[in-house]
Design a protein around this motif. Sequence first.
Motif, PDB file in Angstrom:
ATOM      1  N   PHE A 246       0.747  -1.208  -0.007  1.00  0.00           N
ATOM      2  CA  PHE A 246       0.223  -0.128  -0.028  1.00  0.00           C
ATOM      3  C   PHE A 246       0.972   1.118  -0.067  1.00  0.00           C
ATOM      4  O   PHE A 246       2.181   1.207   0.382  1.00  0.00           O
ATOM      5  N   GLY A 247       0.385   2.480  -0.548  1.00  0.00           N
ATOM      6  CA  GLY A 247       0.943   3.651  -0.572  1.00  0.00           C
ATOM      7  C   GLY A 247       2.283   3.390  -1.605  1.00  0.00           C
ATOM      8  O   GLY A 247       2.110   2.879  -2.607  1.00  0.00           O
ATOM      9  N   SER A 248       3.499   3.724  -1.142  1.00  0.00           N
ATOM     10  CA  SER A 248       4.506   3.721  -1.946  1.00  0.00           C
ATOM     11  C   SER A 248       5.272   2.274  -2.001  1.00  0.00           C
ATOM     12  O   SER A 248       5.862   2.142  -2.964  1.00  0.00           O
ATOM     13  N   GLY A 249       4.622   1.530  -1.006  1.00  0.00           N
ATOM     14  CA  GLY A 249       5.063  -0.001  -0.985  1.00  0.00           C
ATOM     15  C   GLY A 249       6.357  -0.115  -1.308  1.00  0.00           C
ATOM     16  O   GLY A 249       7.166   0.519  -0.511  1.00  0.00           O
ATOM     17  N   PHE A 250       6.985  -1.124  -1.927  1.00  0.00           N
ATOM     18  CA  PHE A 250       8.275  -1.581  -2.318  1.00  0.00           C
ATOM     19  C   PHE A 250       9.155  -0.414  -2.855  1.00  0.00           C
ATOM     20  O   PHE A 250      10.468  -0.297  -2.506  1.00  0.00           O
ATOM     21  N   GLU A 251       8.604   0.246  -3.540  1.00  0.00           N
ATOM     22  CA  GLU A 251       9.207   1.530  -4.145  1.00  0.00           C
ATOM     23  C   GLU A 251       9.840   2.598  -3.017  1.00  0.00           C
ATOM     24  O   GLU A 251      10.786   2.907  -3.208  1.00  0.00           O
ATOM     25  N   GLY A 252       9.069   2.520  -2.041  1.00  0.00           N
ATOM     26  CA  GLY A 252       9.365   3.399  -0.983  1.00  0.00           C
ATOM     27  C   GLY A 252      10.733   3.154  -0.335  1.00  0.00           C
ATOM     28  O   GLY A 252      11.536   3.752   0.254  1.00  0.00           O
ATOM     29  N   SER A 253      10.949   1.931  -0.361  1.00  0.00           N
ATOM     30  CA  SER A 253      12.169   1.327   0.412  1.00  0.00           C
ATOM     31  C   SER A 253      13.542   1.688  -0.345  1.00  0.00           C
ATOM     32  O   SER A 253      14.731   1.652   0.210  1.00  0.00           O
ATOM     33  N   ARG A 254      13.299   2.379  -1.654  1.00  0.00           N
ATOM     34  CA  ARG A 254      14.522   2.808  -2.415  1.00  0.00           C
ATOM     35  C   ARG A 254      14.614   4.130  -2.283  1.00  0.00           C
ATOM     36  O   ARG A 254      15.679   4.840  -3.001  1.00  0.00           O
ATOM     37  N   MET A 255      13.578   4.988  -1.449  1.00  0.00           N
ATOM     38  CA  MET A 255      13.779   6.363  -1.270  1.00  0.00           C
ATOM     39  C   MET A 255      14.480   6.776  -0.176  1.00  0.00           C
ATOM     40  O   MET A 255      14.596   5.955   0.914  1.00  0.00           O
ATOM     41  N   LYS A 256      14.769   8.092   0.008  1.00  0.00           N
ATOM     42  CA  LYS A 256      15.318   8.523   1.247  1.00  0.00           C
ATOM     43  C   LYS A 256      14.186   9.336   1.927  1.00  0.00           C
ATOM     44  O   LYS A 256      13.082   9.680   1.423  1.00  0.00           O
ATOM     45  N   GLY A 257      14.387   9.776   3.281  1.00  0.00           N
ATOM     46  CA  GLY A 257      13.144  10.205   3.924  1.00  0.00           C
ATOM     47  C   GLY A 257      12.831  11.459   3.554  1.00  0.00           C
ATOM     48  O   GLY A 257      11.614  11.882   3.536  1.00  0.00           O
ATOM     49  N   SER A 258      13.645  12.262   3.154  1.00  0.00           N
ATOM     50  CA  SER A 258      13.453  13.716   2.629  1.00  0.00           C
ATOM     51  C   SER A 258      12.696  13.608   1.174  1.00  0.00           C
ATOM     52  O   SER A 258      11.997  14.559   0.691  1.00  0.00           O
ATOM     53  N   GLU A 259      12.815  12.488   0.530  1.00  0.00           N
ATOM     54  CA  GLU A 259      11.971  12.256  -0.553  1.00  0.00           C
ATOM     55  C   GLU A 259      10.471  11.572  -0.408  1.00  0.00           C
ATOM     56  O   GLU A 259       9.561  12.044  -1.113  1.00  0.00           O
ATOM     57  N   HIS A 260      10.604  10.937   0.727  1.00  0.00           N
ATOM     58  CA  HIS A 260       9.385   9.910   1.010  1.00  0.00           C
ATOM     59  C   HIS A 260       8.084  10.751   1.890  1.00  0.00           C
ATOM     60  O   HIS A 260       7.081  10.357   1.800  1.00  0.00           O
ATOM     61  N   ASN A 261       8.875  11.878   2.862  1.00  0.00           N
ATOM     62  CA  ASN A 261       7.822  12.243   3.670  1.00  0.00           C
ATOM     63  C   ASN A 261       6.682  13.079   3.177  1.00  0.00           C
ATOM     64  O   ASN A 261       6.821  13.847   2.246  1.00  0.00           O
ATOM     65  N   ASP A 262       5.360  12.922   3.563  1.00  0.00           N
ATOM     66  CA  ASP A 262       4.493  13.710   2.997  1.00  0.00           C
ATOM     67  C   ASP A 262       4.378  14.930   4.122  1.00  0.00           C
ATOM     68  O   ASP A 262       3.827  14.899   5.438  1.00  0.00           O
ATOM     69  N   LEU A 263       4.553  16.013   3.244  1.00  0.00           N
ATOM     70  CA  LEU A 263       4.494  17.322   4.134  1.00  0.00           C
ATOM     71  C   LEU A 263       3.210  17.689   4.121  1.00  0.00           C
ATOM     72  O   LEU A 263       2.234  17.826   3.386  1.00  0.00           O
ATOM     73  N   TYR A 264       2.630  18.480   5.076  1.00  0.00           N
ATOM     74  CA  TYR A 264       1.437  18.944   5.763  1.00  0.00           C
ATOM     75  C   TYR A 264       1.249  20.140   4.918  1.00  0.00           C
ATOM     76  O   TYR A 264       1.776  21.060   4.576  1.00  0.00           O
ATOM     77  N   ASN A 265      -0.220  20.379   4.384  1.00  0.00           N
ATOM     78  CA  ASN A 265      -0.906  21.679   4.297  1.00  0.00           C
ATOM     79  C   ASN A 265      -1.486  22.311   5.470  1.00  0.00           C
ATOM     80  O   ASN A 265      -1.634  21.551   6.466  1.00  0.00           O
ATOM     81  N   ALA A 266      -1.968  23.352   5.269  1.00  0.00           N
ATOM     82  CA  ALA A 266      -2.341  24.170   6.811  1.00  0.00           C
ATOM     83  C   ALA A 266      -3.699  23.504   7.380  1.00  0.00           C
ATOM     84  O   ALA A 266      -3.791  23.380   8.470  1.00  0.00           O
ATOM     85  N   ASP A 267      -4.343  22.921   6.462  1.00  0.00           N
ATOM     86  CA  ASP A 267      -5.729  22.084   6.734  1.00  0.00           C
ATOM     87  C   ASP A 267      -5.493  20.498   7.287  1.00  0.00           C
ATOM     88  O   ASP A 267      -6.211  19.945   7.698  1.00  0.00           O
ATOM     89  N   GLY A 268      -4.204  20.067   7.208  1.00  0.00           N
ATOM     90  CA  GLY A 268      -4.027  18.768   7.653  1.00  0.00           C
ATOM     91  C   GLY A 268      -3.842  17.538   6.764  1.00  0.00           C
ATOM     92  O   GLY A 268      -3.660  16.643   7.098  1.00  0.00           O
ATOM     93  N   THR A 269      -4.227  18.105   5.646  1.00  0.00           N
ATOM     94  CA  THR A 269      -3.935  17.342   4.349  1.00  0.00           C
ATOM     95  C   THR A 269      -2.444  17.320   4.013  1.00  0.00           C
ATOM     96  O   THR A 269      -1.657  17.956   4.556  1.00  0.00           O
ATOM     97  N   THR A 270      -2.281  16.358   3.132  1.00  0.00           N
ATOM     98  CA  THR A 270      -0.887  16.546   3.014  1.00  0.00           C
ATOM     99  C   THR A 270      -0.416  16.469   1.321  1.00  0.00           C
ATOM    100  O   THR A 270      -1.321  16.484   0.582  1.00  0.00           O
ATOM    101  N   LYS A 271       0.730  17.449   1.141  1.00  0.00           N
ATOM    102  CA  LYS A 271       0.906  17.809  -0.232  1.00  0.00           C
ATOM    103  C   LYS A 271       1.137  16.458  -1.086  1.00  0.00           C
ATOM    104  O   LYS A 271       0.933  16.427  -2.302  1.00  0.00           O
TER     105      LYS A 271
END
Length: 352
Positions: A246-271
Amino acid sequence: MAGNSFGTLFRITTFGESHGDALGGIIDGCPPGITIDLEAIQFEMSRRKPGQSAIVTQRKEPDEVQFLSGIFEGKSTGTPIGFIIPNTNQKSDDYSHIKDNYRPSHADYVYEKKYGVRDYRGGGRSSARETASRVVAGAVAKQMLPNIKINAYVSSVGPIYLEKPYQELDFSKTENNPVRCPDEATAVIMEEYIRDIRKQGDTVGGTVTCVIQNVPIGLGEPVFDKLHAELGKAMLSINAVKGFEFGSGFEGSRMKGSEHNDLYNADGTTKTNRSGGIQGGISNGMDIYFRVAFKPVATIMQKQESLDNQGNITEMSGKGRHDPCVVPRAVPIVEAMSAIVLADFYLFNKIY
């Protein structure tokens, strides 16, 4: 045999065999007063049933659901909803050749070793026909969750992949072709490939992607009953499933945290939504999306080595009516199991 029930507050228990008189189930936990649309339930059954197109098994089953309890004057009563789905088109003689043989990659061998007996007719309880009862329960669960949208579709068949992200797809087109791929051009290629595989007497696997939208924040019960963990269990309980991400799945294991993190919008949703709508095991209000991998159907119409119950290596080939590719008919099953999981957690949220 244990393990015939799924869910805690919203719970489905199934029974029946592929070539028995009927399949069926009992749904516990449906709140009273829910309007039950029987036509909507039958529509879901028609999406799963055999014989619906030239690229699936040609077993002809109407899969008409007969409700026995729990519904009165079109509404749920809060009591167990009991139902049966009669089997009407069994051809048990198609399986007489495997009475004393174990089909490769089927459950024949382990069932007999575990229980000392097995129903060789279509695999008995291990047959994917059992999933018909799950679709009934999932259709009821969907009616408990009217604001949540659950859309699954075929995203790959063998080497053919739908490369478009789900945000660019029109889910209303999923039912417009027998492959259940919402991209018309890709669907044509997939269908041709499945037809060619069938002519070879072979089978092929694929993936189903599911997108769940309008999910409220807060579904999921850490630490052991995380939402994605229960979705994973639900998907891996489906016949022929070999993988879940689910989500980034196995592809996420190849990423850096700076690439993978979901940054917030002011309303609590994520970019971005690499978390797949679930963080810490709890839904965060973003779309939940995941992919389910199905192996090729084990029964092939080619000669291959087998093992008989006397320990002899023998030669056999499949007979009967089988799917060359299971993923088109798996789409409503994936949706059903998703709905059951969400309905269960929805009821948990009402408790506290």
